[in-house]
Design an enzyme around this catalytic site. Structure first.
Site, PDB file in Angstrom:
ATOM      1  N   LEU A   1       0.812  -1.217   0.000  1.00  0.00           N
ATOM      2  CA  LEU A   1       0.000   0.000   0.000  1.00  0.00           C
ATOM      3  C   LEU A   1       0.846   1.267   0.000  1.00  0.00           C
ATOM      4  O   LEU A   1       0.330   2.373  -0.088  1.00  0.00           O
ATOM      5  CB  LEU A   1      -0.996  -0.017   1.167  1.00  0.00           C
ATOM      6  CG  LEU A   1      -1.990  -1.193   1.118  1.00  0.00           C
ATOM      7  CD1 LEU A   1      -2.983  -1.110   2.271  1.00  0.00           C
ATOM      8  CD2 LEU A   1      -2.737  -1.276  -0.209  1.00  0.00           C
ATOM      9  N   ARG A   2       2.166   1.107   0.075  1.00  0.00           N
ATOM     10  CA  ARG A   2       3.154   2.156  -0.226  1.00  0.00           C
ATOM     11  C   ARG A   2       3.209   3.325   0.744  1.00  0.00           C
ATOM     12  O   ARG A   2       3.997   4.232   0.523  1.00  0.00           O
ATOM     13  CB  ARG A   2       2.939   2.709  -1.642  1.00  0.00           C
ATOM     14  CG  ARG A   2       2.882   1.661  -2.741  1.00  0.00           C
ATOM     15  CD  ARG A   2       4.147   0.875  -2.882  1.00  0.00           C
ATOM     16  NE  ARG A   2       4.164   0.074  -4.116  1.00  0.00           N
ATOM     17  CZ  ARG A   2       4.856  -1.042  -4.246  1.00  0.00           C
ATOM     18  NH1 ARG A   2       5.579  -1.514  -3.238  1.00  0.00           N
ATOM     19  NH2 ARG A   2       4.834  -1.703  -5.386  1.00  0.00           N
TER      20      ARG A   2
ATOM     21  N   ASN B   1       7.632  -3.206   2.895  1.00  0.00           N
ATOM     22  CA  ASN B   1       8.636  -2.512   2.063  1.00  0.00           C
ATOM     23  C   ASN B   1       8.207  -1.089   1.703  1.00  0.00           C
ATOM     24  O   ASN B   1       8.132  -0.701   0.543  1.00  0.00           O
ATOM     25  CB  ASN B   1       9.013  -3.327   0.811  1.00  0.00           C
ATOM     26  CG  ASN B   1       7.853  -3.588  -0.127  1.00  0.00           C
ATOM     27  OD1 ASN B   1       6.690  -3.430   0.253  1.00  0.00           O
ATOM     28  ND2 ASN B   1       8.149  -3.975  -1.359  1.00  0.00           N
TER      29      ASN B   1
ATOM     30  N   ASP C   1       9.154  -9.364   2.431  1.00  0.00           N
ATOM     31  CA  ASP C   1       8.682  -9.525   1.043  1.00  0.00           C
ATOM     32  C   ASP C   1       9.210  -8.441   0.106  1.00  0.00           C
ATOM     33  O   ASP C   1       9.273  -7.269   0.455  1.00  0.00           O
ATOM     34  CB  ASP C   1       7.161  -9.522   0.981  1.00  0.00           C
ATOM     35  CG  ASP C   1       6.690  -9.721  -0.446  1.00  0.00           C
ATOM     36  OD1 ASP C   1       6.914 -10.801  -0.985  1.00  0.00           O
ATOM     37  OD2 ASP C   1       6.140  -8.769  -1.034  1.00  0.00           O
TER      38      ASP C   1
ATOM     39  N   HIS D   1       9.457 -14.408   0.866  1.00  0.00           N
ATOM     40  CA  HIS D   1       9.598 -14.175  -0.568  1.00  0.00           C
ATOM     41  C   HIS D   1      10.746 -15.099  -0.976  1.00  0.00           C
ATOM     42  O   HIS D   1      11.915 -14.785  -0.743  1.00  0.00           O
ATOM     43  CB  HIS D   1       9.947 -12.705  -0.803  1.00  0.00           C
ATOM     44  CG  HIS D   1      10.171 -12.343  -2.232  1.00  0.00           C
ATOM     45  ND1 HIS D   1       9.411 -11.430  -2.904  1.00  0.00           N
ATOM     46  CD2 HIS D   1      11.080 -12.780  -3.135  1.00  0.00           C
ATOM     47  CE1 HIS D   1       9.843 -11.304  -4.148  1.00  0.00           C
ATOM     48  NE2 HIS D   1      10.864 -12.127  -4.315  1.00  0.00           N
TER      49      HIS D   1
ATOM     50  N   HIS E   1       3.329 -15.800  -2.771  1.00  0.00           N
ATOM     51  CA  HIS E   1       3.253 -15.896  -4.240  1.00  0.00           C
ATOM     52  C   HIS E   1       3.999 -17.093  -4.853  1.00  0.00           C
ATOM     53  O   HIS E   1       4.938 -16.916  -5.637  1.00  0.00           O
ATOM     54  CB  HIS E   1       3.681 -14.594  -4.895  1.00  0.00           C
ATOM     55  CG  HIS E   1       4.887 -13.896  -4.298  1.00  0.00           C
ATOM     56  ND1 HIS E   1       6.081 -14.525  -4.068  1.00  0.00           N
ATOM     57  CD2 HIS E   1       5.060 -12.601  -3.898  1.00  0.00           C
ATOM     58  CE1 HIS E   1       6.941 -13.648  -3.562  1.00  0.00           C
ATOM     59  NE2 HIS E   1       6.340 -12.487  -3.447  1.00  0.00           N
TER      60      HIS E   1
ATOM     61  N   ASP F   1      -1.036  -9.650  -3.935  1.00  0.00           N
ATOM     62  CA  ASP F   1       0.284  -9.037  -4.170  1.00  0.00           C
ATOM     63  C   ASP F   1       0.117  -7.732  -4.958  1.00  0.00           C
ATOM     64  O   ASP F   1       0.924  -7.396  -5.835  1.00  0.00           O
ATOM     65  CB  ASP F   1       1.246  -9.989  -4.888  1.00  0.00           C
ATOM     66  CG  ASP F   1       2.701  -9.522  -4.778  1.00  0.00           C
ATOM     67  OD1 ASP F   1       2.954  -8.518  -4.090  1.00  0.00           O
ATOM     68  OD2 ASP F   1       3.578 -10.159  -5.387  1.00  0.00           O
TER      69      ASP F   1
HETATM   70  O1  DOR Z   1       6.122  -8.028  -8.089  1.00  0.00           O
HETATM   71  C1  DOR Z   1       6.392  -7.716  -6.946  1.00  0.00           C
HETATM   72  N1  DOR Z   1       6.315  -6.434  -6.531  1.00  0.00           N
HETATM   73  N2  DOR Z   1       6.803  -8.653  -6.100  1.00  0.00           N
HETATM   74  C2  DOR Z   1       7.255  -8.360  -4.872  1.00  0.00           C
HETATM   75  O2  DOR Z   1       7.596  -9.246  -4.134  1.00  0.00           O
HETATM   76  C3  DOR Z   1       7.374  -6.936  -4.433  1.00  0.00           C
HETATM   77  C4  DOR Z   1       6.411  -6.108  -5.164  1.00  0.00           C
HETATM   78  C5  DOR Z   1       6.587  -4.632  -4.965  1.00  0.00           C
HETATM   79  O3  DOR Z   1       6.811  -4.192  -3.827  1.00  0.00           O
HETATM   80  O4  DOR Z   1       6.465  -3.893  -5.932  1.00  0.00           O
END
Ligand code: DOR
Length: 437
Positions: free
Chosen positions: A70-71, A101, A159, A186, A239, A312
């Site tokens: 969700l950034r 992340n 992840d 991951h 995933h 994801d």
């Molecule tokens: O495709 C992905 N994008 N896989 C991940 O594990 C991280 C994610 C992301 O944070 O963009």
């Protein structure tokens, strides 16, 4: 708070194996709870209720996504808790677990609390933060798991990155037992993956793009299953994308290990052939694989080897994706399209409707020890209405996510979420949009 009476739908409750034909059930919601679920054909009095006519729809427990990005904090230009939470309810998700992340990484209780505070104010869906397993996602020093759990983290994961050092991974699993939380991995051997951006095979050769072999995932799945056996910890594999990984997970479960797994809508429905047009929205980590992998994943989801479907959801800005394939960050949107895309598994007979909902809701609640996934009297009133046959055109520009990176953009999809109730409040109605934040 108003009372909501839902009727005329097909009620599907995996928690009680209930699948009622349309019109045979009625559900009453009051003060955030399910207070009556009439299954015997006796009408519930309508007085003082807001009636939600679910004709043509499935009425199901709110969906729960165990894996989304969700950034917020730090990358709000891609998504934030308001836009991501809104995309969630538009997709039928009432609870979303968000990955660590972010920037800063969710490796400190102050970040966990920040996410929860912001989500409380901004997100129509309930947000459950997943904290990092190692500081800065660097795979070196463990986070303070107990403190993070006390701050509200519901699981631990690096992840997006792999914990390459097996000794660190062992400690993470050992300490997760103390924190009584699952570790989500991951699984990707970074050295073997190298610069790989698509599945290694005929397609990578044809495209002239660096390949990422299935073995990169399988080596880490094998290692982590061994470490789960060594530590007795709860290991969840994010995933899963290869038939070989599925095989190992099946064996681990047969051996009684506490290993669970998830699969994404894209790994269930797309293959590396879908990358032939160089569409960067098909660049994901792990990469889209071969049809034989997709077939194995579908079978594993049906036989219970894989517990849940997880989106994801990984938003990226258009300017980041509109570059050379090798330069584009991996990830695609998922929250608003998961139901329609995955209904393909119901249409082809892989899953019955109730088993479909079990994997998107009830099993996810069990996995993360969350309340939800049930329509039983007394349950939290998180409910979604899905019209499985409704066709619609997906245009990310008209969706709720801030980003547009979807391989389904511009396509006609079948199956639509028409209403979502969170804690007893009708939060989303697809004709009227988002009603309450
Ligand atoms: O495709 C992905 N994008 N896989 C991940 O594990 C991280 C994610 C992301 O944070 O963009």
């Amino acid at each position: 708070m108003s009372k909501i009476l839902i009727r005329n739908g097909r009620f599907l409750d995996p928690s009680t194996d209930t699948d009622l034909p349309p019109g045979a059930g009625e559900l009453l919601i009051e003060n955030g709870r399910v207070v009556a679920f009439e299954t015997g054909g006796n009408p519930i009095p309508e007085e003082g209720t807001e009636i939600l006519d679910a004709e043509g729809a499935w009425v199901v427990p709110g969906l729960i996504d165990v894996h989304a990005h969700l950034r917020e904090p730090g990358q709000e230009y891609k998504e934030d808790l308001a836009s991501g939470g809104t995309a969630a309810v538009a997709g039928g998700f009432t609870q979303v677990a968000c990955m660590a992340n972010t920037a800063p990484v969710n490796d400190d209780p102050s970040v966990t609390k920040y996410i929860l505070d912001r989500a409380e104010k901004e997100s129509p869906a309930k947000i459950r933060p997943i904290a990092a397993a190692t500081q800065g996602l660097l795979g070196e020093v463990m986070t303070e798991m107990v403190a993070l759990k006390e701050a509200g983290a519901i699981a631990f994961s690096d992840d997006g990155a792999t914990i390459s050092d097996a000794a660190v991974m062992r400690r993470v699993l050992e300490y997760s037992r103390m924190a009584d939380a699952i570790v989500i991995v991951h699984a990707e051997d970074c050295a073997l993956r190298g610069a790989g951006v698509v599945n290694e095979g005929t397609v990578s050769t044809k495209l002239g793009l660096p390949g990422n072999p299935a073995a990169a995932e399988e080596i880490m799945v094998a290692r982590d299953i061994r470490l789960a056996a060594l530590t007795g910890a709860k290991l969840h594999i994010a995933h899963v994308s290869t038939a070989g990984a599925v095989h190992m997970i099946r064996k681990a479960r047969e051996a009684g290990l506490l290993v669970t797994a998830e699969v994404t809508p894209h790994h269930l429905t797309l293959t590396d052939e879908d990358t032939m047009g160089f569409d960067t929205s098909t660049r994901v980590a792990p990469p889209l694989r071969r049809q034989t992998d997709v077939d194995a994943l579908r079978r594993a989801l049906a036989d219970g080897t894989i517990d849940v479907i997880a989106t994801d959801h990984a938003p990226h800005a258009s300017y980041e994706k509109e570059v050379e394939f090798t330069e584009a960050p991996p990830g695609m949107l998922g929250l608003e399209t998961a139901v329609a895309v995955c209904l393909d598994l119901v249409r082809d007979g892989t899953l019955t409707p109730i088993e479909f909902i079990r994997r998107l809701s009830t099993n996810a609640a069990g996995l993360l020890s969350l309340e939800g996934g049930s329509l039983k009297v007394g349950s939290v009133a998180d409910v979604a209405l899905i019209e499985p046959n409704q066709e619609w055109n997906y245009d990310p520009a008209r969706g709720f996510s801030k980003s547009r990176n979807s391989p389904w953009a511009g396509q006609s999809l079948t199956g639509r979420v028409t209403a979502t109730i969170v804690d007893g409040r009708l939060i989303y109605d697809h004709e009227r949009g988002v009603l309450i934040r």
